[in-house]
Design a protein around this motif. Structure first.
Motif, PDB file in Angstrom:
ATOM      1  N   GLU A  24       0.913  -1.190   0.084  1.00  0.00           N
ATOM      2  CA  GLU A  24       0.026  -0.008   0.208  1.00  0.00           C
ATOM      3  C   GLU A  24       0.967   1.224  -0.026  1.00  0.00           C
ATOM      4  O   GLU A  24       1.932   1.239   0.252  1.00  0.00           O
ATOM      5  N   GLN A  29       3.426   9.078  -0.184  1.00  0.00           N
ATOM      6  CA  GLN A  29       3.060   8.678  -1.491  1.00  0.00           C
ATOM      7  C   GLN A  29       1.515   9.022  -1.533  1.00  0.00           C
ATOM      8  O   GLN A  29       1.081   9.555  -2.682  1.00  0.00           O
ATOM      9  N   GLY A  49      13.720   6.768   3.090  1.00  0.00           N
ATOM     10  CA  GLY A  49      13.339   5.901   4.017  1.00  0.00           C
ATOM     11  C   GLY A  49      11.684   6.008   4.217  1.00  0.00           C
ATOM     12  O   GLY A  49      10.921   5.205   4.562  1.00  0.00           O
ATOM     13  N   THR A  50      11.206   7.121   3.761  1.00  0.00           N
ATOM     14  CA  THR A  50       9.755   7.460   3.621  1.00  0.00           C
ATOM     15  C   THR A  50       8.954   6.935   2.304  1.00  0.00           C
ATOM     16  O   THR A  50       7.853   6.918   2.325  1.00  0.00           O
ATOM     17  N   GLY A  51       9.902   6.582   1.532  1.00  0.00           N
ATOM     18  CA  GLY A  51       9.100   6.079  -0.131  1.00  0.00           C
ATOM     19  C   GLY A  51       9.023   7.225  -0.883  1.00  0.00           C
ATOM     20  O   GLY A  51       8.269   7.162  -1.887  1.00  0.00           O
ATOM     21  N   THR A  53      11.019   8.516  -3.182  1.00  0.00           N
ATOM     22  CA  THR A  53      11.346   8.199  -4.492  1.00  0.00           C
ATOM     23  C   THR A  53      10.098   7.860  -5.401  1.00  0.00           C
ATOM     24  O   THR A  53      10.087   8.298  -6.365  1.00  0.00           O
ATOM     25  N   GLU A  88      15.232   2.754  -8.924  1.00  0.00           N
ATOM     26  CA  GLU A  88      14.037   2.662  -8.614  1.00  0.00           C
ATOM     27  C   GLU A  88      13.170   2.896  -9.961  1.00  0.00           C
ATOM     28  O   GLU A  88      12.004   2.364  -9.764  1.00  0.00           O
ATOM     29  N   ARG A 247       9.346  -4.433   4.430  1.00  0.00           N
ATOM     30  CA  ARG A 247       8.860  -3.361   3.860  1.00  0.00           C
ATOM     31  C   ARG A 247       7.784  -3.902   2.545  1.00  0.00           C
ATOM     32  O   ARG A 247       6.662  -3.455   2.380  1.00  0.00           O
ATOM     33  N   GLN A 318       8.320   2.889   7.806  1.00  0.00           N
ATOM     34  CA  GLN A 318       8.379   4.440   6.813  1.00  0.00           C
ATOM     35  C   GLN A 318       8.210   5.632   7.583  1.00  0.00           C
ATOM     36  O   GLN A 318       8.379   6.722   7.170  1.00  0.00           O
TER      37      GLN A 318
HETATM   38  P1  AMP Z   1      13.187   5.975  -0.049  1.00  0.00           P
HETATM   39  O1  AMP Z   1      12.590   6.627   0.950  1.00  0.00           O
HETATM   40  O2  AMP Z   1      12.398   6.522  -1.483  1.00  0.00           O
HETATM   41  O3  AMP Z   1      14.573   5.984  -0.149  1.00  0.00           O
HETATM   42  O4  AMP Z   1      12.392   4.390  -0.231  1.00  0.00           O
HETATM   43  C1  AMP Z   1      12.819   3.521   0.884  1.00  0.00           C
HETATM   44  C2  AMP Z   1      12.581   2.188   0.466  1.00  0.00           C
HETATM   45  O5  AMP Z   1      11.057   1.811   0.679  1.00  0.00           O
HETATM   46  C3  AMP Z   1      12.888   1.637  -0.888  1.00  0.00           C
HETATM   47  O6  AMP Z   1      13.625   0.341  -0.898  1.00  0.00           O
HETATM   48  C4  AMP Z   1      11.473   1.470  -1.694  1.00  0.00           C
HETATM   49  O7  AMP Z   1      11.653   0.479  -2.504  1.00  0.00           O
HETATM   50  C5  AMP Z   1      10.613   0.990  -0.574  1.00  0.00           C
HETATM   51  N1  AMP Z   1       9.323   1.608  -0.742  1.00  0.00           N
HETATM   52  C6  AMP Z   1       8.788   2.718  -1.290  1.00  0.00           C
HETATM   53  N2  AMP Z   1       7.531   2.889  -1.487  1.00  0.00           N
HETATM   54  C7  AMP Z   1       6.873   1.784  -0.644  1.00  0.00           C
HETATM   55  C8  AMP Z   1       5.767   1.143  -0.349  1.00  0.00           C
HETATM   56  N3  AMP Z   1       4.561   1.780  -0.774  1.00  0.00           N
HETATM   57  N4  AMP Z   1       5.590  -0.172   0.099  1.00  0.00           N
HETATM   58  C9  AMP Z   1       6.866  -0.695   0.654  1.00  0.00           C
HETATM   59  N5  AMP Z   1       8.067  -0.279   0.201  1.00  0.00           N
HETATM   60  C10 AMP Z   1       8.221   0.781  -0.407  1.00  0.00           C
END
Ligand code: AMP
Length: 528
Positions: A24, A29, A49-51, A53, A88, A247, A318
């Protein structure tokens, strides 16, 4: 609850999300994706770490067409981040004909020029190198529909402001501009006012959350040896029943399988399982026929089991709220509960945010050494052999080998050598990760860092030691030589903790100033 399917994303992107194992949308996001799809300019307050990207990556890839021109540019402060973001985006674009390319200093420019000539739609780059390509006219940005400034505060701290502005001026004015930053200092807001069109701001709501008063610990681990670290941690704990959080759904499947292979009684739980499968897993967890339940946040939501002794965050949550939810599954009904969190270098800042928002302190502990967990390993090996001996597997071809060897070697030695063949892989432990600081002019086994403050701010060695040991959770023994000059400082830290010091200390504040910490260069005299 919002699902990825609620967003107006093409089915090729939905399929990629499924493949990536996202269950989800993360909070950032959920808020960003619809707005970005609408086309507004957006400022997102979020850190790694918050997703974040995927928060910009999903709508970005959605909006790309097959026109052969650079349609989007993402600027990042470091080459590591450029590579990570590019990876990504590539996964998101798996079923769509969109080419992405990271360009950064340190890589052959010729190679990048050739790659650019082949036609790419999305460029992810560090400001210096992007500008270099613009000057050489090997990159054109006049068709750019979307510009993303990722970790904008870090880019400004690193002195990229002018470069960024020069790059923005090369893009067309009707572009959509997105800016992500963990902090929002004045300079960021100025940049936003100058180059963004009526931007909307999105921040993860910082609801008051309070972590339960249970034992909370974190371990510094490297991505590459995370599984091994987890096993050692589990082996050293008095674990009755544990929930291990991952995750993604894919992460759950992979980890469950790896744990089972190593002889742990583990089962996975995530949203792709049928109700019957879920019920079966939950029953075995309740009956304690398994000791570890590997789950995503979503899957674990409905779990209500009383005697969970450990919650293990294999992947750091996250957001702080989810941390509090996760760890709340242990320590129920007056029992003692323990929450363990694995933290990679890049996640150090996320750890500090979680601590701050959930008003808790996590104690730092070292991953146990092999010697410390050897006893448990030996029990596991013995068990596997006993099982095999008791079973009805056909051992004839192997017996023949033993027969041939036993004339020349004692049977005990043959058995031990065979064990080593079978289990050697489980006792190798590759330290380190893809952090290569190069030659920093440090003593053996150390990495030397340059810090942009010194005596001018009355910095003294004990201040620095205190700051680092507290922020990074390391012992002062890991810190070596400290040389404080008028405007800058050199500090050596032990190699094994260097990536954590680097990620945690870069761009924090000390003595009221935002500091910059970078790998030192050998014997280059800086005149600041
Ligand atoms: P980021 O904060 O963009 O560096 O993302 C951290 C990690 O979370 C990366 O490995 C992503 O692939 C993963 N990620 C991003 N969005 C989600 C999501 N909705 N559910 C699970 N993992 C995610």
């Amino acid at each position: 609850m919002v699902n990825f399917s609620d967003f107006a994303l093409h089915k090729t992107i939905q399929q990629a999300i499924h493949d990536m194992g996202f269950e989800e949308p993360s909070p950032i996001q959920e808020q960003c994706i619809p707005k970005i799809l609408e086309g507004v300019d957006l400022i997102g307050q979020a850190q790694t770490g918050t997703g974040k990207t995927a928060a910009f990556g999903l709508p970005l890839i959605e909006k790309m067409t097959n026109q052969n021109a650079v349609q989007a540019i993402v600027l990042t402060p470091t080459r590591e981040l450029a590579i990570q973001v590019s990876g990504e985006l590539r996964k998101i674009a798996k079923y769509k004909r969109v080419r992405t390319l990271p360009i950064y200093g340190g890589q052959s420019i010729g190679h990048q020029i050739r790659a650019l000539k082949q036609g790419v739609q999305v460029v992810i780059g560090t400001p210096g190198r992007v500008l270099d390509h613009l000057r050489r006219k090997t990159l054109r940005l006049d068709q750019v529909k979307m510009l993303v400034l990722d970790e904008a505060d870090e880019m400004l701290d690193m002195g990229f402001q002018e470069d960024i502005e020069s790059i923005i001026q090369e893009t067309s004015s009707d572009r959509q501009t997105l800016l992500f930053s963990a902090t929002m200092p004045q300079e960021i807001l100025r940049l936003a006012r100058k180059y963004m069109n009526d931007p909307q701001t999105v921040a993860i709501s910082r609801k008051e959350v309070t972590a339960p008063t249970i034992e909370q610990v974190y371990y510094k681990v490297f991505e590459r040896s995370k599984l091994e670290s987890l096993c050692r941690i589990i082996d050293s704990e008095d674990l009755e029943l544990g929930i291990v959080f991952c995750r993604t759904k894919r992460g759950v499947d992979e980890l469950t399988e790896a744990l089972q292979e190593r002889g742990y009684m583990a089962s996975g739980l995530h949203g792709d399982l049928s109700q019957a499968q879920r019920d079966k897993v939950m029953k075995s967890f309740r009956d304690s026929t398994i000791e570890l339940l590997v789950a995503t946040d979503v899957a674990a939501r409905g779990i209500d089991v009383g005697n969970v002794s450990h919650v293990i965050n294999y992947d750091i949550p996250q957001d702080p709220e989810s941390y509090v939810h996760r760890i709340g599954r242990t320590g129920r009904a007056g029992r003692k509960g323990i929450a363990l969190t694995l933290v990679t270098p890049r996640e150090m800042k996320q750890l500090r945010t979680i601590e701050k928002v959930s008003k808790s302190t996590l104690e730092s502990r070292n991953v146990p050494s092999l010697e410390e967990v050897m006893e448990r390993q030996q029990t596991l090996w013995k068990q596997q052999i006993v099982n095999l001996l008791a079973g009805d597997d056909d051992l004839t071809p192997f017996m023949q080998v033993v027969d041939q060897l036993k004339d020349n070697y004692p049977v005990e030695k043959i058995a031990a050598a065979t064990l080593s063949l079978a289990f050697a892989s489980s006792i190798t432990f590759e330290e380190g990760d893809a952090y290569d600081f190069g030659d920093t002019g440090a003593s053996k086994g150390m990495v030397r860092f340059f810090l942009n403050i010194g005596r001018n701010l009355e910095l003294r060695p004990p201040d620095l030691v205190k700051e680092i040991t507290e922020l990074v959770g390391i012992s002062s023994k890991a810190i070596g030589k400290i040389d404080i000059f008028e405007n800058f400082t050199f500090i050596e830290v032990s190699q094994d903790v260097a990536p954590f010091v680097y990620e945690a200390m870069r761009h924090t504040r000390m003595k009221g100033k935002r500091i910059n910490l970078e790998p030192a260069k050998p014997r280059v005299k800086r005149n600041q």
